[in-house]
Design an enzyme around this catalytic site. Sequence first.
Site, mmCIF file in Angstrom:
data_model
loop_
_atom_site.group_PDB
_atom_site.id
_atom_site.type_symbol
_atom_site.label_atom_id
_atom_site.label_comp_id
_atom_site.label_asym_id
_atom_site.label_seq_id
_atom_site.Cartn_x
_atom_site.Cartn_y
_atom_site.Cartn_z
ATOM 1 N N THR A 92 21.718 -10.480 -19.373
ATOM 2 C CA THR A 92 21.178 -9.874 -18.150
ATOM 3 C C THR A 92 22.027 -8.728 -17.614
ATOM 4 O O THR A 92 21.513 -7.633 -17.363
ATOM 5 C CB THR A 92 21.013 -10.952 -17.063
ATOM 6 O OG1 THR A 92 20.057 -11.916 -17.499
ATOM 7 C CG2 THR A 92 20.557 -10.352 -15.745
ATOM 8 N N ASP A 175 22.729 -11.216 -8.165
ATOM 9 C CA ASP A 175 23.633 -10.151 -7.728
ATOM 10 C C ASP A 175 23.792 -9.074 -8.796
ATOM 11 O O ASP A 175 23.726 -7.880 -8.524
ATOM 12 C CB ASP A 175 25.005 -10.729 -7.329
ATOM 13 C CG ASP A 175 25.523 -11.767 -8.301
ATOM 14 O OD1 ASP A 175 25.619 -11.489 -9.504
ATOM 15 O OD2 ASP A 175 25.842 -12.891 -7.835
ATOM 16 N N HIS A 323 14.206 -19.932 -19.028
ATOM 17 C CA HIS A 323 15.315 -20.749 -19.525
ATOM 18 C C HIS A 323 14.972 -22.233 -19.466
ATOM 19 O O HIS A 323 15.330 -23.000 -20.363
ATOM 20 C CB HIS A 323 16.581 -20.485 -18.707
ATOM 21 C CG HIS A 323 17.362 -19.298 -19.172
ATOM 22 N ND1 HIS A 323 17.958 -19.243 -20.404
ATOM 23 C CD2 HIS A 323 17.642 -18.123 -18.559
ATOM 24 C CE1 HIS A 323 18.585 -18.088 -20.543
ATOM 25 N NE2 HIS A 323 18.398 -17.376 -19.442
ATOM 26 N N HIS A 502 18.765 -16.471 -24.857
ATOM 27 C CA HIS A 502 18.720 -15.150 -25.484
ATOM 28 C C HIS A 502 20.148 -14.709 -25.754
ATOM 29 O O HIS A 502 21.088 -15.427 -25.446
ATOM 30 C CB HIS A 502 18.016 -14.153 -24.562
ATOM 31 C CG HIS A 502 18.537 -14.215 -23.159
ATOM 32 N ND1 HIS A 502 19.619 -13.489 -22.711
ATOM 33 C CD2 HIS A 502 18.156 -14.968 -22.090
ATOM 34 C CE1 HIS A 502 19.865 -13.781 -21.447
ATOM 35 N NE2 HIS A 502 18.990 -14.681 -21.043
#
Length: 564
Positions: A92, A175, A323, A502
């Site tokens: 991410t 965040d 997930h 991932h």
Amino acid sequence: MNILFLTFVLKIIFMKRIAYPFLIFFALLFSGVTIAQEVDRPKLVVGVMVDQMRWDYLYRYYDRYGEEGFKRLLSQGFSMENAYIDYIPTYTAVGHASVYTGSVPAIHGIAGNNFVIQNSGKYVYSTDDDSVEGVGTKAKGGKMSPKNLLASTVGDELRLATNFRSKTIAIALKDRASILPGGALANAAYWFDGDSGDFITSNFYMEDLPKWVKKFNRQNLAKKYLSQDWTTLYDIDTYKQSIEDNNPYEGKYKGSDAPVFEVDMKKLMKESGVGAISSVTFGNDFTLDFAKAAIEGENLGNNPAGVPDFLALSLSSPDYVGHRFGPTAIEIEDTYLRLDAELADFMAYLDKTVGEGEYLLFLTADHGAAHNPQFMKDKGAHAGYFNTSEAHNKINEALEKKFGHADIARRSTNYQVHLDYDLIENEDLDIEAIKNLIIRELLKMDKIAFAVDQTKATTSSVPQPIRERIVNGYNPKRSGEIQYVLEPQHYGGREGATGTTHGTWGPYDSHIPLVFMGWGVAPGESHRTVHMTDIASTIAAFLKIQEPNGNIGKPILEVLESKK
């Protein structure tokens, strides 16, 4: 002098009433007066990143989408059908940094969601910053900033190009998904505080939340969304693109007996707190509500200075849902059917507030996701899990046996092996021999396809596309010495783990949607291969500004020239 001359000529025009066009032309020519022309740009750029959106989700549920959501993007926009992530690992933080910098971990420095500072051995989170304080919270979750990001973003460059008159605002539940897209010069990055249910920021950006943010937070919308149950949008029997609701491949919510509909969200909130909004589909509604409040509160897209604004928006909930449940789950299908309607509503809002055709929107993802390995194994496919902790222990056992020291490999993370350089230097150990032994041990293990010395990756016997991604992902100050690559349809985890994850080079992780729509874009599609790093330079070209300072991507000409 020029003003006096212009005044004299105009007096002649009005007194003598002769040759108006001729005299006006020469008056302007010789007076030095010019007519200002604005640079032709969109009023607002909106980046929409859907966390964990596989490319095929554009089409997997296509026949169930409405006309004004994903279908509008594909019919009115220009889709690059073969957009790929050009580095590993596909996580991410890395994805969000790479889209907006047009760069890769080797340059922008975000080597994972977490990574090791090799000089100190410190394991850090991508946006942690103990030098700042939270604004809107006193919790540690507010101590965040983009200090670890080493390159500028396209939003930064827009701010520089307009002498800081443009506004760049970044929003996400996570965040890292707001801070990294916003960059160092953003007016604000806002993220969600799961303890309070509020959107917060840090004093890297400001000392107090704006009034519009405080007003939004007072509505307690997260709690309101969690006061309703999550049921399927349509009759559950119509979800033909998913496997049965109760199956062994999906994880369940805390306090639930099984991973099935309907989801008792009041019970979920009682068990997990208001932060549970991130883990359900309504986190998307909540985030888009805040995005609308930001557009209104900051007057985005209607900048009084006449310059473009930038909104970097990430939808984090699909990643949490993915997930837990995996790509074959009804929960994922329902999440995307709902997201389709939510995007339709959001684009209609942009049409109304900014103007249809006045904003440029692009939709992409930070990464995709694999099918659950156990599901694939049960279907007869080659798939599986790789126990990273067990592998790390085996490596250290072999190193200790050979070199007489424990824990020479100090960490295995991001599919990389990290070394204890202080120990190696103090004990005068042969680092080349250590790396060679690690590679030999890794290649003995089942499920590992390649193991590569990162400093020699360009000459390794690895297929070129994978080799290039290894090179792009390697930052010497933040990455491990050895990169290992798993066989297809394998990822790190314990046997029988539910849901998905991932992080690999495989197309299920690296093939992402990329659609541009709105200002300057005509409908179309291309199947030419492009890369995640091409997005920032394409947006910079639309805005007629300098690309980010670490950019390695190229403008996507098909999109830019679609209206010619």
